[in-house]
Motif scaffolding. Structure first.
Motif, PDB file in Angstrom:
ATOM      1  N   ARG A   2      -4.498   4.568 -25.805  1.00 54.11           N
ATOM      2  CA  ARG A   2      -4.196   5.237 -27.065  1.00 54.11           C
ATOM      3  C   ARG A   2      -3.144   6.325 -26.878  1.00 54.11           C
ATOM      4  O   ARG A   2      -2.279   6.505 -27.725  1.00 54.11           O
ATOM      5  N   MET A   5       0.283   4.810 -26.830  1.00 54.72           N
ATOM      6  CA  MET A   5       0.757   4.419 -28.159  1.00 54.72           C
ATOM      7  C   MET A   5       1.262   5.622 -28.943  1.00 54.72           C
ATOM      8  O   MET A   5       2.209   5.502 -29.720  1.00 54.72           O
ATOM      9  N   ILE A   6       0.655   6.773 -28.746  1.00 56.52           N
ATOM     10  CA  ILE A   6       1.061   7.977 -29.465  1.00 56.52           C
ATOM     11  C   ILE A   6       2.474   8.387 -29.063  1.00 56.52           C
ATOM     12  O   ILE A   6       3.247   8.865 -29.882  1.00 56.52           O
ATOM     13  N   TRP A   7       2.841   8.190 -27.817  1.00 59.22           N
ATOM     14  CA  TRP A   7       4.153   8.597 -27.330  1.00 59.22           C
ATOM     15  C   TRP A   7       5.251   7.592 -27.659  1.00 59.22           C
ATOM     16  O   TRP A   7       6.434   7.926 -27.597  1.00 59.22           O
ATOM     17  N   MET A   8       4.895   6.387 -28.030  1.00 61.76           N
ATOM     18  CA  MET A   8       5.908   5.358 -28.274  1.00 61.76           C
ATOM     19  C   MET A   8       6.765   5.664 -29.501  1.00 61.76           C
ATOM     20  O   MET A   8       7.964   5.401 -29.498  1.00 61.76           O
ATOM     21  N   GLY A   9       6.181   6.206 -30.550  1.00 62.57           N
ATOM     22  CA  GLY A   9       6.929   6.530 -31.768  1.00 62.57           C
ATOM     23  C   GLY A   9       8.020   7.563 -31.518  1.00 62.57           C
ATOM     24  O   GLY A   9       9.198   7.302 -31.809  1.00 62.57           O
ATOM     25  N   PRO A  10       7.677   8.739 -30.986  1.00 58.66           N
ATOM     26  CA  PRO A  10       8.720   9.729 -30.710  1.00 58.66           C
ATOM     27  C   PRO A  10       9.760   9.254 -29.705  1.00 58.66           C
ATOM     28  O   PRO A  10      10.950   9.553 -29.846  1.00 58.66           O
ATOM     29  N   ALA A  12      10.742   6.151 -29.292  1.00 58.13           N
ATOM     30  CA  ALA A  12      11.593   5.198 -30.009  1.00 58.13           C
ATOM     31  C   ALA A  12      12.602   5.932 -30.890  1.00 58.13           C
ATOM     32  O   ALA A  12      13.781   5.575 -30.928  1.00 58.13           O
ATOM     33  N   ILE A  13      12.148   6.962 -31.595  1.00 60.03           N
ATOM     34  CA  ILE A  13      13.045   7.751 -32.439  1.00 60.03           C
ATOM     35  C   ILE A  13      14.110   8.431 -31.585  1.00 60.03           C
ATOM     36  O   ILE A  13      15.298   8.433 -31.934  1.00 60.03           O
TER      37      ILE A  13
END
Length: 110
Positions: A2, A5-10, A12-13
């Motif tokens: 988990r 997954m939390i770090w993937m968004g920032p 990616a941005i």
């Protein structure tokens, strides 16, 4: 899992921002290095280069980054299958919707 997954968004941005920044810088440096010397055009700023970069991406797409091979779109095959399943009347109706005017070499209907 988990936390990952939390770090993937920032991340990616951040990756998109870095890609855009590098793309704008590359366009600006190539323009300012070549075009003023060759054609006498003026130099451009980073923001103008970024706009030019975006315009080229819109007009020419992501040339060279498309997936080729067996995972290509099956649009033609699907349309051929649909065409084979149509009755002659349905085909004429479809032609009328997609091509509402006569081709240049068609015989007059009147």
């Amino acid at each position: 899992m988990r936390k990952r997954m939390i770090w993937m968004g920032p991340v990616a941005i951040l990756g998109v921002v870095i890609f855009i920044t590098i793309g704008g810088e590359v366009v600006m440096h190539l323009w300012n290095w070549n075009l003023p010397a060759l054609f006498g055009w003026r130099q451009i700023t980073f923001w103008q280069a970024l706009g030019l970069f975006a315009l080229c991406r819109i007009l020419f797409g992501d040339l060279g980054m498309r997936v080729r091979g067996p995972h290509r779109s099956n649009f033609r095959r699907r349309m051929a299958e649909r065409w084979e399943q149509m009755t002659p009347e349905e085909r004429e109706k479809f032609r009328g919707r997609c091509w509402p005017f006569e081709p240049p070499n068609a015989k007059p209907t009147a």
